[in-house]
Design a protein around this motif. Structure first.
Motif, PDB file in Angstrom:
ATOM      1  N   ARG A  46       0.876  -0.738  -0.033  1.00 33.35           N
ATOM      2  CA  ARG A  46      -0.055   0.130   0.100  1.00 33.35           C
ATOM      3  C   ARG A  46       0.817   1.564  -0.515  1.00 33.35           C
ATOM      4  O   ARG A  46       0.859   2.023  -0.650  1.00 33.35           O
ATOM      5  CB  ARG A  46      -0.607  -0.165   1.285  1.00 33.35           C
ATOM      6  N   LYS A  47       1.935   1.059   0.660  1.00 34.06           N
ATOM      7  CA  LYS A  47       3.082   2.563   0.730  1.00 34.06           C
ATOM      8  C   LYS A  47       3.089   3.018  -0.444  1.00 34.06           C
ATOM      9  O   LYS A  47       3.654   3.792  -1.168  1.00 34.06           O
ATOM     10  CB  LYS A  47       3.700   2.490   2.050  1.00 34.06           C
ATOM     11  N   LEU A  48       3.833   1.909  -1.536  1.00 31.44           N
ATOM     12  CA  LEU A  48       4.138   1.881  -2.199  1.00 31.44           C
ATOM     13  C   LEU A  48       3.721   2.134  -3.697  1.00 31.44           C
ATOM     14  O   LEU A  48       3.950   2.651  -4.243  1.00 31.44           O
ATOM     15  CB  LEU A  48       5.562   0.029  -3.320  1.00 31.44           C
ATOM     16  N   ALA A  49       2.753   1.952  -3.678  1.00 33.32           N
ATOM     17  CA  ALA A  49       0.905   2.053  -4.916  1.00 33.32           C
ATOM     18  C   ALA A  49       1.263   2.997  -4.305  1.00 33.32           C
ATOM     19  O   ALA A  49       0.964   4.309  -5.352  1.00 33.32           O
ATOM     20  CB  ALA A  49       0.155   1.078  -4.203  1.00 33.32           C
ATOM     21  N   ALA A  50       1.179   3.966  -3.418  1.00 36.04           N
ATOM     22  CA  ALA A  50       1.139   5.718  -2.674  1.00 36.04           C
ATOM     23  C   ALA A  50       1.542   6.363  -3.004  1.00 36.04           C
ATOM     24  O   ALA A  50       1.392   7.396  -4.020  1.00 36.04           O
ATOM     25  CB  ALA A  50       0.246   5.536  -1.179  1.00 36.04           C
ATOM     26  N   GLU A  51       2.866   5.628  -3.095  1.00 38.85           N
ATOM     27  CA  GLU A  51       3.896   6.148  -3.311  1.00 38.85           C
ATOM     28  C   GLU A  51       4.087   6.764  -5.281  1.00 38.85           C
ATOM     29  O   GLU A  51       4.202   7.557  -6.137  1.00 38.85           O
ATOM     30  CB  GLU A  51       5.475   5.887  -3.109  1.00 38.85           C
ATOM     31  N   ALA A  52       3.638   5.132  -6.219  1.00 35.10           N
ATOM     32  CA  ALA A  52       3.576   5.424  -7.290  1.00 35.10           C
ATOM     33  C   ALA A  52       2.493   6.415  -7.740  1.00 35.10           C
ATOM     34  O   ALA A  52       2.907   6.676  -8.852  1.00 35.10           O
ATOM     35  CB  ALA A  52       3.434   4.011  -7.417  1.00 35.10           C
ATOM     36  N   LEU A  53       1.269   6.021  -7.534  1.00 37.46           N
ATOM     37  CA  LEU A  53       0.260   7.079  -7.561  1.00 37.46           C
ATOM     38  C   LEU A  53       0.580   8.870  -7.614  1.00 37.46           C
ATOM     39  O   LEU A  53       0.443   9.386  -8.497  1.00 37.46           O
ATOM     40  CB  LEU A  53      -1.045   7.202  -7.586  1.00 37.46           C
ATOM     41  N   GLY A  54       1.274   9.160  -6.719  1.00 35.27           N
ATOM     42  CA  GLY A  54       1.663  10.211  -6.489  1.00 35.27           C
ATOM     43  C   GLY A  54       2.921  10.768  -7.549  1.00 35.27           C
ATOM     44  O   GLY A  54       2.573  11.855  -8.605  1.00 35.27           O
ATOM     45  N   GLU A  55       3.309  10.005  -7.730  1.00 33.64           N
ATOM     46  CA  GLU A  55       4.890   9.615  -9.363  1.00 33.64           C
ATOM     47  C   GLU A  55       3.434  10.261 -10.237  1.00 33.64           C
ATOM     48  O   GLU A  55       3.928  10.753 -10.797  1.00 33.64           O
ATOM     49  CB  GLU A  55       5.798   9.199  -8.805  1.00 33.64           C
ATOM     50  N   LEU A  56       2.830   9.142 -10.469  1.00 34.22           N
ATOM     51  CA  LEU A  56       2.400   9.487 -11.813  1.00 34.22           C
ATOM     52  C   LEU A  56       1.184  10.606 -11.984  1.00 34.22           C
ATOM     53  O   LEU A  56       1.189  11.682 -13.042  1.00 34.22           O
ATOM     54  CB  LEU A  56       1.003   8.699 -11.988  1.00 34.22           C
ATOM     55  N   GLY A  57       0.577  11.127 -10.705  1.00 32.83           N
ATOM     56  CA  GLY A  57       0.378  12.509 -10.996  1.00 32.83           C
ATOM     57  C   GLY A  57      -1.476  12.060 -11.061  1.00 32.83           C
ATOM     58  O   GLY A  57      -1.711  13.253 -12.112  1.00 32.83           O
ATOM     59  N   SER A  58      -1.961  10.994 -11.345  1.00 33.84           N
ATOM     60  CA  SER A  58      -3.352  11.059 -12.451  1.00 33.84           C
ATOM     61  C   SER A  58      -4.033  11.551 -11.485  1.00 33.84           C
ATOM     62  O   SER A  58      -4.291  11.220 -10.031  1.00 33.84           O
ATOM     63  CB  SER A  58      -3.363   9.234 -12.399  1.00 33.84           C
ATOM     64  N   SER A  59      -5.083  12.886 -11.405  1.00 31.20           N
ATOM     65  CA  SER A  59      -6.302  12.782 -11.194  1.00 31.20           C
ATOM     66  C   SER A  59      -7.387  12.092 -10.582  1.00 31.20           C
ATOM     67  O   SER A  59      -8.154  12.949  -9.849  1.00 31.20           O
ATOM     68  CB  SER A  59      -6.755  14.662 -11.346  1.00 31.20           C
TER      69      SER A  59
END
Length: 148
Positions: A46-59
């Motif tokens: 979950r932590k890695l996924a949250a960081e990845a979503l932040g880097e992707l920047g998809s609203s």
């Protein structure tokens, strides 16, 4: 091809995706897979996924991030807050929630640091400093005075 198989096994709850799997999903922009990992993975996933979503920047992933802002694990919650901060939530309500949550996290860290600093400290209460002794002496002095 291997990342497709790993995602299928992850959906069957046989394995958890590792950092490389989530990185590959980021490269191929599989936002739905990363969101699924944020919902159903263990705390590291979950932590890695949250960081990845932040880097992707998809609203489009902002609602999923808001649902997992109150995670049981504090590190996951912080990662979600950082991801929301990276994406830049334009909603006024979202910005206030993020700000208040960051303040809460800061208070929790300060409280924990204060507890660690005072862990070995001993407090000595001396007899002459006790408030009950002072109030008792004051009452005795008032009793000695004549009544008007």
């Amino acid at each position: 091809m291997l990342h497709h198989i790993k995602y299928f096994l992850f959906k069957l709850s046989n394995i958890q995706p590792c950092k490389n799997d989530i990185y590959n999903w980021m490269l191929y922009r599989y936002v739905n897979r990363i969101e699924y990992a944020l919902k159903h993975g263990n705390y590291k996933t979950r932590k890695l996924a949250a960081e990845a979503l932040g880097e992707l920047g998809s609203s489009a992933s902002i609602p999923v991030l808001f649902k997992s802002i109150d995670d049981k694990v504090q590190n996951v919650s912080i990662a979600v807050l950082n991801a929301l901060d990276q994406i830049g939530c334009q909603d006024e309500l979202g910005a206030t929630i993020i700000k208040k949550r960051f303040d809460w996290v800061k208070k929790q860290r300060n409280k924990k640091a204060k507890q660690e600093a005072n862990k070995g400290k001993k407090y000595n209460i001396y007899r002459w400093e006790r408030a009950s002794k002072k109030s008792f002496e004051r009452v005795k002095e008032q009793l000695k005075k004549p009544i008007r």
